[in-house]
Scaffold this motif. Structure first.
Motif, PDB file in Angstrom:
ATOM      1  N   SER A 283       4.759  -8.913 -18.447  1.00 41.55           N
ATOM      2  CA  SER A 283       4.183 -10.139 -17.898  1.00 41.55           C
ATOM      3  C   SER A 283       4.282 -10.103 -16.376  1.00 41.55           C
ATOM      4  N   HIS A 284       3.143 -10.355 -15.704  1.00 38.96           N
ATOM      5  CA  HIS A 284       3.117 -10.509 -14.232  1.00 38.96           C
ATOM      6  C   HIS A 284       1.759 -11.081 -13.861  1.00 38.96           C
ATOM      7  N   PRO A 285       1.651 -11.838 -12.758  1.00 36.65           N
ATOM      8  CA  PRO A 285       0.343 -12.350 -12.342  1.00 36.65           C
ATOM      9  C   PRO A 285      -0.477 -11.228 -11.654  1.00 36.65           C
ATOM     10  N   ASN A 286      -1.716 -11.178 -12.034  1.00 37.66           N
ATOM     11  CA  ASN A 286      -2.562 -10.177 -11.379  1.00 37.66           C
ATOM     12  C   ASN A 286      -2.919 -10.579  -9.930  1.00 37.66           C
ATOM     13  N   THR A 287      -3.317 -11.803  -9.700  1.00 43.46           N
ATOM     14  CA  THR A 287      -3.636 -12.312  -8.363  1.00 43.46           C
ATOM     15  C   THR A 287      -2.970 -13.652  -8.186  1.00 43.46           C
ATOM     16  N   ILE A 308      17.104  -0.526 -18.089  1.00 42.99           N
ATOM     17  CA  ILE A 308      15.834  -0.694 -17.361  1.00 42.99           C
ATOM     18  C   ILE A 308      16.161  -1.137 -15.929  1.00 42.99           C
ATOM     19  N   ILE A 309      15.551  -0.488 -14.986  1.00 46.08           N
ATOM     20  CA  ILE A 309      15.673  -0.843 -13.545  1.00 46.08           C
ATOM     21  C   ILE A 309      14.311  -1.356 -13.069  1.00 46.08           C
ATOM     22  N   ILE A 310      14.324  -2.516 -12.316  1.00 44.89           N
ATOM     23  CA  ILE A 310      13.068  -3.077 -11.768  1.00 44.89           C
ATOM     24  C   ILE A 310      13.126  -3.008 -10.230  1.00 44.89           C
ATOM     25  N   ARG A 311      12.071  -2.405  -9.609  1.00 41.81           N
ATOM     26  CA  ARG A 311      11.967  -2.215  -8.141  1.00 41.81           C
ATOM     27  C   ARG A 311      10.676  -2.860  -7.647  1.00 41.81           C
ATOM     28  N   TRP A 312      10.752  -3.559  -6.463  1.00 43.62           N
ATOM     29  CA  TRP A 312       9.576  -4.202  -5.860  1.00 43.62           C
ATOM     30  C   TRP A 312       9.076  -3.370  -4.657  1.00 43.62           C
ATOM     31  N   GLU A 313       7.745  -3.260  -4.566  1.00 40.64           N
ATOM     32  CA  GLU A 313       7.109  -2.568  -3.435  1.00 40.64           C
ATOM     33  C   GLU A 313       5.995  -3.433  -2.857  1.00 40.64           C
ATOM     34  N   LYS A 314       5.874  -3.324  -1.528  1.00 46.44           N
ATOM     35  CA  LYS A 314       4.761  -3.980  -0.819  1.00 46.44           C
ATOM     36  C   LYS A 314       3.838  -2.870  -0.319  1.00 46.44           C
ATOM     37  N   GLY A 315       2.715  -2.772  -0.990  1.00 43.07           N
ATOM     38  CA  GLY A 315       1.879  -1.626  -0.706  1.00 43.07           C
ATOM     39  C   GLY A 315       2.575  -0.381  -1.191  1.00 43.07           C
ATOM     40  N   ASP A 316       2.845   0.560  -0.289  1.00 41.69           N
ATOM     41  CA  ASP A 316       3.569   1.785  -0.629  1.00 41.69           C
ATOM     42  C   ASP A 316       4.989   1.767  -0.134  1.00 41.69           C
ATOM     43  N   ASP A 348       3.045 -14.616   5.341  1.00 37.35           N
ATOM     44  CA  ASP A 348       2.390 -14.279   6.608  1.00 37.35           C
ATOM     45  C   ASP A 348       1.099 -13.531   6.314  1.00 37.35           C
ATOM     46  N   ARG A 349       0.256 -13.375   7.389  1.00 37.78           N
ATOM     47  CA  ARG A 349      -1.019 -12.680   7.177  1.00 37.78           C
ATOM     48  C   ARG A 349      -0.781 -11.271   6.658  1.00 37.78           C
ATOM     49  N   GLY A 350       0.281 -10.646   7.096  1.00 40.96           N
ATOM     50  CA  GLY A 350       0.572  -9.292   6.633  1.00 40.96           C
ATOM     51  C   GLY A 350       0.903  -9.206   5.170  1.00 40.96           C
ATOM     52  N   ASP A 351       1.172 -10.350   4.505  1.00 39.86           N
ATOM     53  CA  ASP A 351       1.505 -10.344   3.070  1.00 39.86           C
ATOM     54  C   ASP A 351       0.259 -10.345   2.205  1.00 39.86           C
ATOM     55  N   SER A 352      -0.897 -10.374   2.788  1.00 36.40           N
ATOM     56  CA  SER A 352      -2.132 -10.325   1.997  1.00 36.40           C
ATOM     57  C   SER A 352      -2.391  -8.879   1.595  1.00 36.40           C
ATOM     58  N   VAL A 353      -1.528  -8.386   0.693  1.00 35.07           N
ATOM     59  CA  VAL A 353      -1.638  -7.012   0.202  1.00 35.07           C
ATOM     60  C   VAL A 353      -1.303  -7.014  -1.280  1.00 35.07           C
ATOM     61  N   PHE A 354      -1.250  -5.817  -1.855  1.00 34.14           N
ATOM     62  CA  PHE A 354      -0.799  -5.671  -3.246  1.00 34.14           C
ATOM     63  C   PHE A 354       0.704  -5.490  -3.262  1.00 34.14           C
ATOM     64  N   PHE A 355       1.364  -6.364  -4.036  1.00 33.52           N
ATOM     65  CA  PHE A 355       2.785  -6.187  -4.357  1.00 33.52           C
ATOM     66  C   PHE A 355       2.857  -5.557  -5.740  1.00 33.52           C
ATOM     67  N   SER A 356       3.861  -4.721  -5.974  1.00 27.02           N
ATOM     68  CA  SER A 356       4.042  -4.085  -7.303  1.00 27.02           C
ATOM     69  C   SER A 356       5.499  -4.163  -7.717  1.00 27.02           C
ATOM     70  N   CYS A 357       5.685  -4.453  -9.041  1.00 21.84           N
ATOM     71  CA  CYS A 357       7.051  -4.405  -9.607  1.00 21.84           C
ATOM     72  C   CYS A 357       7.109  -3.186 -10.526  1.00 21.84           C
ATOM     73  N   GLN A 371      -1.833  -8.971  -6.662  1.00 24.57           N
ATOM     74  CA  GLN A 371      -2.596  -9.129  -5.408  1.00 24.57           C
ATOM     75  C   GLN A 371      -2.318 -10.502  -4.828  1.00 24.57           C
ATOM     76  N   LEU A 372      -1.572 -10.488  -3.718  1.00 23.17           N
ATOM     77  CA  LEU A 372      -1.233 -11.734  -3.041  1.00 23.17           C
ATOM     78  C   LEU A 372      -2.242 -11.956  -1.922  1.00 23.17           C
ATOM     79  N   THR A 373      -2.871 -13.094  -1.890  1.00 25.97           N
ATOM     80  CA  THR A 373      -3.832 -13.473  -0.842  1.00 25.97           C
ATOM     81  C   THR A 373      -3.228 -14.610  -0.050  1.00 25.97           C
ATOM     82  N   VAL A 374      -2.987 -14.349   1.249  1.00 30.43           N
ATOM     83  CA  VAL A 374      -2.459 -15.378   2.144  1.00 30.43           C
ATOM     84  C   VAL A 374      -3.652 -15.964   2.900  1.00 30.43           C
TER      85      VAL A 374
END
Length: 1543
Positions: A283-287, A308-316, A348-357, A371-374
């Motif tokens: 389960s996760h939101p797509n946008t 299970i290990i869960i890691r968050w990434e912003k872009g790459d 912030d404007r820079g957060d308008s990117v793809f986040f991945s878990c 996909q977070l849209t600021v």
């Protein structure tokens, strides 16, 4: 033709080629049969025979081609056709075969020409016997044999048969059958949930086996297999393996791989699949959306094999909350799932990117993308200007960042650049789908600022970058203002106006078009247009060459770069009245009586009146018998008839009639001649009666002053009052006889005599009565009359002097000359007849004068005086130009002396400057100005004028030059020459040609492609557009234009390029290639040669011109020198007889240059007109032999003149005084004259002549101390010219000129200040080594200097002034020269501060040396007082005192204060002689008692002591410097002389 081989079954073509023309037909024959003869044969029109599906038996053989070339003549050729048959293979097949079987296959050829060759191929490769394969071949068959069939024998087999006709083949396939077998057997394996899994199973056999997979669920022993359903998730791969794209938990169980192909038995094998669960995101939101500046949480849920290990990434980039404090991560277990939360604080404007878990365990990992849209307000759009016009502009914009929200609209704001944004104009809510817009209703030629906003649902952006845009110019919207018309002349109207309102100009006003038309009946109503450039806010233009007294309508339009604006309202004005241009018509004259005549005429044509007719004027004057004209009279009337009364009787009259308007008199009619009728004559003008003997008298008379007709006879009356006779005696004589002898009279009786003249009208009045008495002795009496005799020059004149007496008297003629009478001697010019008449042949002006005739006998004498006036042609008028226009030149003149006869008219001649074709214009004697009309615009003209009197034409005036207004055309840089260019045409705008004020007559255009030689020409009109046609595409062209008018021609060049075929432009030409290289080489070689040739030719021309100019200046310099030395070379009134004593002048000046310098800082010191006589006694003083020279200095002050020469030397004639012609020429802007000191010196006896030294001074100062520099120019007569040359020294500075010295001498001569001296040029030298030394001498007197010259090379001349000869000493005493002048304080008050001597003003009384009056007034007052208080003529006697001491006859203060000057050192004299040192004695102001004889000075005598200062004429050309200092002397043999150098 060649033989042909055909293949059976195919088509064949046989050609019959025919060369030549004409021919009638082509036919084919076979076996004498005309073809075609069956359906397989076709003959084409060109003679080709086609055989379809060739058959060997039917088509093989000879064929004949026959060509009919003439009606009865044909030619033919044959060809043999051979037919070949190809092989034919019978069909064969391979039977089904299994491994190990035997195989035999035959290949048989059933037909075809032998020999036949048969071969076998397998899969395209030749089969060679061996490896169990054998091939056996016979004549027309071949067999393939395989001993044991295997899989390698599978393939395609081909049998190939070939002969001479063709090659054929037949192919068949051999198939070998094989039972199935496992290549790879299935084995147990694990599958990962969600991943792809492959269950391996590979089999082979032939035909290829069919594989089937079966599945048994559960982990126990398999009970029952079911076929695996093949879906998109499960597929069988080509190698028979089973592919499960996404392994699921339900895929756990046993799998069976089974294969069969119908050969042998089926095969199968089983395996077990185990499924493992990897970490995966459930389960996760797509946008999701965040608002910039607000917090946001992102959740992610995962499941799978633990841990299970869960890691968050912003872009790459992996998010590390410990490093980036804005992020926080929280994780928790929730049953079988793990939940992780990422929190953003804030977004912030820079957060308008793809986040991945990322969820990770031992079996895999999964990633959930969010996909977070600021969202935020958008960025401002990027604005650009696409096109700008005069009243609109096109904008385009690009929205770079919309704030992650849909743009909902745009706003545009604009304003005048100089305004604030508070006064903006806006265009709002522009649709977001539009990216460009037009802004309209802008003002032309204005500068605007533009910005833009964009909107989304979050808000409004910041303003865009402000753009500054200038709109283009547009034609003015308003007309010129305040247009006014002012008639200036009868043919010109001055138009004045102001520029259009600033807001309506729409750009920079470049100029104006003035349209004018005549508003009178019969005019065409079309405007004539003139154009002028703008000069400011207010403009003035004068319309010329209009019709006289005509109404004109005028409009004015302004134009700028974009076009022409509206015109002003038409304003009317009428040109001023002018004089009528034609005289009255039908002029008639009728003599009524002896003193009345009637003149009648009719009105001139109304079109020539040029105004309102005010009346008529009749001009008439009498013409006397002697050629003189009477007084010109005129009568004014409004009628067309006038009666002239009071006219002289029996007199010829000239009559002219003119019409006049308010502007003045019009053109006179042609001269009409009329003669009044005869009347009785007037009395004789004089009467004389003298006794001629004891019984006779002679009476003589003069003709009547007014004969009033033709004298027919004279009647002489004689009466004796005491005789008692009642009536007088009458005697008659012919009209030619003006005396009569009356005889038979009584001695001692008185008689009354009188005379009357008789005409056809009757006897006239009698003369006065004279009383006479016959006498025994008749003293000499002259019966002729004296008086004035007027005659034209170059005629013979008789002056009668008839005398009577007893004895016969002797007659003597004399001519008055000043104070004495000179007897008239008889020569070829003068002759005295026996009757006493004096005959003067071909009289000249110098023959005018008073002649006295004296008759003498023993009884007494009688005299008459005759005043002879010789009329000569008039003197030259002074002609000037008063006004010029584009088509006219107005001249004015002042007549010269009329030569003793009234001027009858003027002859004006003019021609174009470069032409010698003179045109004559005759002008009335009353005119003093004339307007030359209809001249060429912008052209130089030469004009000269001469006056005419009864004698003839006088001297022609100086030729003056004048230029009509206008210049050659020029092309305006503001105009675009090319208005359109495509690939083959170019359109030119010729309106850019400015005519320069003169109409353009022709425009010639020439153009050519660059790099070529030939020009193409075209003539055009300046008012039209011109098209250049038939141009080459994509080519650079050269264009040259030449526009001409009457003032000259203007040139313009340009380059242009035609477009390419697709409309694109071409690049500039970098370098010429090909043909251009040849041109360039030729140019490179030819240019130096041409330049060298031109240089040599130019040098030759320049040298020739210089030589000609040199020779001309030589002649001028020679004339000048001769005139300089010609004055006073002989005594004043004593003619020099014989050759002059001393050296003769011989001037040979090949090169002489004169330079006129201006000097600054010279100021007036005085204006004293007192003079003192100087005689030769001045030079007879005994001097020490060791002293070199003694002398007297003469100082000539002159008024400061800064506007040109004081004397106009350009028009000096004998008998005129140029001193009175002041300030005539003003061409020299600022020119100061020099101050001078002229010193007359007498040197040692070794020098036979005295010298004139000119001391020129310049005045300057430094720190209040006055400094002067003097240049001395002196010369002495040297008989040894070589020695004189060696004695020459250079001048100390070039502060004087030949011309100034000449002018100084001329002025002094004219004022008679130095006429006691004799001027000589002693010698002249030229700096050129090739020239010879000049000889010396003197010439005769010259009345004036009439030539000035400016020769052209350096040289040296020396001048001397000698005192009069001893015998002329007394005459010299009465010659006026400047008097010593005592300088006072006021004389120096008008000096500038730096020129005042400090020592001069240092007085004991402490009084202010300068009065409180203007310096010039102070100077004039004191000088005037000095002039009136001193003696007018004083005597300077150097014999009484050594030179340098005050003269006894001079004022006490005659010595002057001296200023320092540069001098030459002089050796000390011998013992007993005072040392020569300069002295300075301060001057005292003049007083009333200054005329008393002064006490002797306490200063010792000095050879070069204070000089006597002389005042000069107020009009002297030379200005006064400070007082002189004695010349330094030099010892040695021969004269020391300073040289005068012409620089």
């Amino acid at each position: 033709m060649r033989n042909i081989t055909a293949v059976a079954g195919r088509d064949t073509l046989i050609n019959c080629r025919v060369i030549g023309y004409p021919y009638y037909s082509i036919k084919w024959y076979k076996d004498a049969l005309l073809l075609p003869d069956n359906h397989r044969q076709v003959v084409f029109e060109n003679g080709t025979l086609k055989l379809t599906d060739v058959q060997k038996g039917m088509d093989e053989g000879e064929y004949l081609c026959s060509v009919l070339i003439q009606p009865q003549l044909s030619i033919s050729q044959s060809v043999h056709v051979a037919v070949k048959v190809p092989p034919l293979i019978q069909p064969f097949e391979f039977p089904p075969a299994s491994i190990g079987q035997l195989l035999y296959i035959p290949c048989v050829v059933s037909s075809g020409d032998m020999p036949i060759r048969i071969t076998w191929r397998k899969d395209g490769q030749v089969i060679i016997s061996g490896s169990g394969v054998t091939i056996e071949s016979k004549e027309f068959m071949s067999s393939l044999q395989i001993s044991s069939v295997s899989l390698k024998h599978n393939g395609n087999y081909t049998c190939i048969a070939s002969n001479a006709a063709a090659t054929v083949s037949r192919e068949r396939q051999l198939i070998v059958r094989v039972p199935p077998r496992f290549v790879v057997q299935p084995n147990n394996q694990d599958g990962i949930y969600g991943k792809a899994g492959v269950l391996n199973c590979s089999v082979d056999g032939y035909p290829p086996p069919k594989v089937m997979w079966k599945h048994a669920k559960g982990s126990g022993n398999p009970q029952q297999y079911h076929p695996v359903p093949l879906t998109g998730r499960i597929q069988i791969l080509p190698n028979s393996s089973l592919l499960i794209r996404h392994v699921l938990e339900e895929d756990i169980g046993y799998y069976l791989c089974q294969a069969s192909n119908g050969v042998g038995t089926d095969i199968s094998k089983s395996m077990f699949l185990t499924v493992k669960i990897p970490a995966m995101i459930t389960s996760h939101p797509n946008t999701t959306i965040a608002i910039k500046g607000h917090s946001k949480e992102l959740n992610c849920t995962a499941r799978g094999e633990r841990p299970i290990i869960i890691r968050w990434e912003k872009g790459d980039t992996v998010i590390d909350p410990d490093r980036v404090m804005r992020y926080a991560i929280a994780t928790k277990d929730n049953g079988d799932e793990v939940v992780s939360t990422l929190k953003l604080k804030p977004a912030d404007r820079g957060d308008s990117v793809f986040f991945s878990c990322h969820a990770i365990n031992s079996y895999g990992e999964d990633r959930g993308l969010i996909q977070l849209t600021v969202q935020e307000p958008p960025d401002p759009p990027e604005l650009e200007i696409r096109e700008v016009k005069a009243r609109s502009m096109n904008l385009r914009w690009t929205q770079r960042f919309d704030g992650n929200s849909i743009i909902t609209g745009f706003d545009i704001e604009y304003k005048n650049k100089s305004d604030s944004w508070d006064f903006k104009q806006s265009t709002r809510n522009i649709s977001p789908t539009i990216n460009q817009a037009n802004i309209v209703d802008l003002h032309p030629a204005s500068v605007y600022s533009i910005r833009m906003y964009s909107f989304n649902k979050i808000g409004r952006s910041e303003p865009s970058k402000e753009l500054t845009v200038s709109t283009e110019e547009a034609a003015p919207d308003g007309p010129p203002m305040d247009v006014t018309l002012q008639p200036v002349t009868s043919q010109s109207i001055q138009v004045t106006w102001k520029a259009p309102k600033k807001e309506l100009q729409n750009g920079v006003i470049r100029g104006y078009q003035i349209g004018y038309r005549e508003n009178s009946p019969g005019s065409n109503g079309q405007y004539s247009i003139v154009e002028m450039k703008a000069t400011g806010d207010s403009e003035v233009y004068t319309l010329d060459n209009l019709k006289k007294f005509a109404q004109y309508g005028v409009v004015v339009q302004a134009f700028n770069r974009a076009g022409t604006g509206p015109s002003s309202s038409e304003i009317n004005a009428t040109t001023l009245e002018d004089v009528p241009s034609q005289p009255p018509e039908n002029v008639r004259a009728l003599s009524i009586t002896s003193d009345v005549a009637v003149i009648s005429w009719s009105e001139p044509p109304r079109s020539t009146l040029n105004g309102v007719l005010k009346g008529y004027r009749v001009i008439f004057w009498s013409l006397y018998v002697d050629g003189e004209w009477g007084e010109m009279q005129n009568i004014t009337t409004t009628r067309e008839r006038v009666e002239l009364r009071g006219m002289e009787k029996f007199t010829n009259y000239s009559v002219q009639v003119l019409a006049y308007t308010q502007a003045g008199d019009g053109v006179r009619s042609s001269v009409l001649y009329i003669q009044t009728k005869e009347d009785v004559p007037g009395p004789p003008a004089g009467i004389k009666a003298v006794p001629s003997s004891a019984s006779s008298v002679v009476v003589s008379w003069l003709p009547p002053t007014k004969p009033n007709g033709v004298i027919r006879k004279y009647t002489i009356f004689c009466s004796s009052p005491g005789s008692g006779q009642p009536a007088p005696s009458e005697y008659e004589t012919s009209p030619e006889q003006l005396f009569y002898r009356i005889a038979h009279l009584n001695r001692g009786q008185q008689y009354l005599l009188w005379v009357a003249a008789v005409t056809s009208a009757g006897r006239g009045n009698s003369s006065e009565k004279v009383t006479i008495e016959p006498a025994g002795k008749a003293p000499a009496k002259i019966i002729s009359f004296g008086g004035t005799v007027t005659t034209p020059w170059m005629r013979d004149v008789r002056l009668p002097c008839n005398s009577v007496g007893d004895p016969a008297p002797a007659v003597k003629w004399t001519k008055d000359s000043e104070d004495s009478a000179i007897p008239v001697s008889m020569d070829g010019h003068r002759l005295i007849h026996t009757n006493g008449t004096l005959l003067l042949r071909a009289v000249k002006a110098e023959d005018s004068g008073y002649y006295t005739c004296t008759a003498t006998n023993t009884g007494g004498f009688d005299t008459i005086i005759v005043n002879l006036l010789v009329q000569v042609p008039p003197d030259q008028p002074r002609l000037t130009v008063s006004k010029t226009s584009a088509s006219s030149i107005t001249l004015t003149w002042i007549p010269g002396d009329n030569g003793g006869s009234s001027i009858r008219g003027f002859v004006l001649q003019y021609s174009v400057d470069n032409s010698e074709e003179w045109k004559d214009v005759f002008i009335s004697s009353s005119e003093r100005s004339f307007k030359l009309d209809s001249l060429k615009c912008g052209t130089w003209y030469k004009v000269k004028l001469a006056a005419k009197n009864s004698v003839g034409s006088g001297r022609i005036s100086e030729i003056i030059e004048a230029k009509t207004h206008g210049r050659e055309p020029s092309f305006s840089k503001d105009q675009h020459l090319f208005t359109h260019i495509n690939s083959t045409h170019a359109r030119l705008n010729l309106q850019g040609w400015n005519n320069g004020g003169c109409p353009i007559t022709a425009i010639v255009l020439e153009y050519r492609p660059k790099g070529t030689w030939a020009w193409q020409g075209l003539r055009a009109n300046s008012s039209t557009e011109v098209f250049l046609t038939e141009l080459r595409e994509a080519t650079w062209y050269e264009l040259r234009m030449r526009a001409c008018n009457s003032a000259g021609c203007g040139n313009e060049t340009a380059q242009f390029a035609t477009l390419d075929y697709d409309g694109s432009t071409i690049p500039p030409i970098k370098s010429a290639q090909g043909e251009g290289d040849d041109v360039k080489k030729l140019f490179t070689i030819g240019c130096p040669v041409i330049l060298a040739t031109l240089g040599v030719a130019l040098l030759f021309i320049v040298r020739k011109k210089r030589k000609e100019k040199r020779l001309k200046r030589l002649r001028d310099a020679k004339s000048l020198a001769e005139m300089l030395i010609s004055k006073n070379n002989r005594s004043f009134d004593t003619p020099v007889k014989g050759p002059p004593q001393g050296p003769r002048l011989h001037i040979d000046i090949p090169r002489v240059q004169l330079l006129i310098e201006d000097k600054e800082g010279i100021k007036q010191l005085g204006d004293d007109k007192a003079t003192i006589p100087v005689t030769d006694a001045e030079f007879s003083q005994a001097v020490n032999p060791q002293s070199f020279c003694t002398g007297v200095s003469l100082h000539h002050p002159a008024l400061i003149q800064s506007t040109g020469p004081l004397i106009d030397m350009s028009d000096i004639r004998p008998g005129t005084n140029p001193v009175s012609r002041k300030n005539v020429k003003s061409a020299h802007s600022t020119r100061n004259r020099y101050s001078s000191q002229w010193t007359l010196t007498k040197c040692q006896a070794s020098t036979p002549a005295r010298t004139l030294t000119s001391d020129w001074r310049t005045v300057g100062s430094q720190h209040g101390v006055t400094v002067t520099e003097s240049d001395s120019y002196s010369a002495s007569l040297s008989q040894d010219t070589d020695k004189g040359r060696n004695s020459m020294v250079s001048t100390e500075s070039a502060s004087s000129t030949y011309e100034e010295l000449a002018r100084a001498y001329e002025h002094a001569k004219l004022e008679e200040q130095l006429q006691h001296a004799k001027f000589e040029i002693t010698e002249c030298f030229i700096s050129d080594s090739s020239s010879d030394q000049m000889t010396t001498g003197t010439n005769e007197n010259a009345d004036s200097m009439t030539s000035m010259s400016t020769p052209s090379e350096p040289g040296i001349c020396r001048f001397t002034a000698s005192p009069p000869k001893p015998q002329d000493a007394d005459r010299g005493k009465n010659v006026a020269v400047p008097i010593p002048h005592r300088a006072n304080k006021s004389d120096y008050c008008n000096l500038p501060l730096y020129a005042k001597s400090e020592a001069f003003f240092r007085k004991a009384d402490g009084r202010e040396p300068c009065p409180v009056v203007p310096p010039r007034e102070a100077s004039i007052r004191n000088l005037a007082r000095t002039y009136h208080t001193q003696a007018r003529h004083l005597t300077l006697d150097p014999a009484s005192k050594p030179l340098g001491l005050p003269h006894p006859g001079a004022p006490a203060a005659a010595t002057t204060a001296t200023l320092p000057q540069r001098t030459l050192a002089m050796p000390a004299p011998p013992a007993g002689t005072a040392p020569p040192a300069p002295g300075t004695t301060p001057a005292e102001p003049p007083t009333a008692s200054s005329a008393a004889p002064p006490a002797p000075s306490t200063e010792p005598p000095r050879a070069g002591g204070p000089h006597t200062k002389m005042g000069g004429s107020r009009d002297s050309l030379l200005e006064m410097s400070t007082s002189g200092v004695g010349r330094s002397q030099k010892q040695g043999a021969g004269a020391y002389s300073k040289s005068y150098t012409l620089v």
